[in-house]
Design an enzyme around this catalytic site. Structure first.
Site, short mmCIF file in Angstrom:
data_model
loop_
_atom_site.label_atom_id
_atom_site.label_comp_id
_atom_site.label_asym_id
_atom_site.label_seq_id
_atom_site.Cartn_x
_atom_site.Cartn_y
_atom_site.Cartn_z
N SER A 57 0.95 -1.74 0.16
CA SER A 57 -0.47 -0.17 0.07
C SER A 57 0.76 1.06 0.08
O SER A 57 1.17 2.48 -0.11
CB SER A 57 -0.83 -0.12 1.06
OG SER A 57 -0.56 0.04 2.49
N HIS B 107 1.79 5.21 4.75
CA HIS B 107 1.22 5.48 3.95
C HIS B 107 1.81 6.80 3.60
O HIS B 107 1.76 7.03 2.39
CB HIS B 107 -0.23 5.19 3.64
CG HIS B 107 -1.08 3.82 4.16
ND1 HIS B 107 -2.36 4.08 4.51
CD2 HIS B 107 -0.91 2.53 3.45
CE1 HIS B 107 -2.48 2.22 4.24
NE2 HIS B 107 -1.63 1.60 3.97
#
Length: 324
Positions: free
Chosen positions: A144, A195
């Protein structure tokens, strides 16, 4: 970090369904290969999750730097894999078609490593600021972070649009930041710092020096003769392909300026050994005929075909025969 669940693999089945719905022929090769690699390493992991995840404690304190390579390619469960790969599928199709396969593969490799390094720096900084060692011991795994970097890049190439983040319209310019906050709120178990590291890496490429550095490194490698396919060009802004002159295809072969020898194809022409032999005989006969016409002495080798006798030679032979 929770243990991997080995159940019905519903996420894998849905991912396969999504791939066939899009069509394998419609997925560029690098994107398809990365999807396959992630799925393979989920089924047959290169290391257990606790030895594949990356953290300051494991990577920096214990010098286990291989985790930077392993962590983006391993996932906690099939749903983690499914959501990451579906997101990568559409980002990869869009970006690989724009950048070309060679540059996109190069980009993914750099983003994967840099996202892990920036993650370690952020966690180490939080540890120093808060004096809380738990930040250095937090272990992250998954693709991610790279996806957030690709999200920044995709929005950079397609500005001015609107992205719906959980049903809310958000300008592409701020979509990555909105996703960062909303995912952290709705899914507290996700890595906010991981992230964020991906977003920062994406910004380093679009607004910082990373793109220029990558171009210089690629130019250095190709100028030293390490480009595995001489006809392929790296492109960081548009589609890459085969170099051409005047709109035509230049082919795969390139030769050094000082190399006076012609390419092998000029000798063989794609012929078999028998055809090459026949061509050599014909060339030799033609050269002999041209040499004799110029009055030059015959070469001391090759095929010799005597010339036809003249009328005077025939008359003399007949006289000698009658005399005998």
């Amino acid at each position: 970090m929770r243990n991997r669940q080995r159940g019905s693999h519903l996420g894998l089945l849905l991912l396969a369904s999504q791939l066939f719905q899009v069509g394998l022929d419609n997925i560029p090769p690098v994107t398809l290969a990365v999807l396959g690699l992630n799925a393979y390493l989920y089924l047959f992991p290169a290391a257990p999750l606790m030895k594949a995840c990356v953290s300051v404690q494991q990577a920096y304190w214990f010098s286990d730097w291989r985790r930077l390579l392993l962590s983006p390619l391993h996932h906690v469960d099939d749903w983690h894999l499914y959501f990451n790969m579906v997101s990568f599928l559409y980002k990869g199709i869009r970006l690989e078609r724009r950048l070309g396969g060679a540059w996109f593969l190069y980009l993914l490799s750099v983003f994967s490593l840099l996202t892990g390094l920036v993650y370690l720096m952020l966690e180490a900084g939080l540890t120093e600021l808060t004096q809380d060692q738990s930040y250095s011991m937090t272990c992250a795994v998954g693709f991610s972070g790279v996806l957030f970097a690709l999200k920044v890049l995709s929005n950079h190439y397609h500005p001015g649009g609107v992205t719906y983040v959980m049903g809310l319209p958000v300008s592409n310019r701020y979509a990555s930041w909105a996703e960062l906050v909303l995912i952290h709120i709705t899914s507290p178990g996700t890595s906010f710092v991981g992230h964020l590291a991906g977003i920062l890496v994406g910004l380093l490429y679009t607004s910082g020096p990373l793109k220029a550095i990558m171009k210089k490194c690629a130019a250095l490698v190709t100028s030293n003769g390490y480009n595995p396919r001489p006809g392929v060009n790296f492109s960081s802004s548009g589609s890459s392909g085969y170099s051409s002159t005047g709109g035509g295809y230049s082919g795969y072969h390139q030769y050094a300026p000082n190399d006076a020898s012609p390419p092998p194809s000029s000798y063989t022409g794609g012929l078999t050994e028998e055809e090459q032999l026949e061509a050599a005989i014909r060339n030799s006969l033609n050269e002999r005929g041209q040499t004799n016409q110029r009055g030059a002495p015959p070469p001391p080798y090759g095929f010799h075909v005597p010339q036809e006798a003249s009328a005077e030679d025939i008359r003399m032979r007949r006289l000698r025969r009658f005399d005998s």
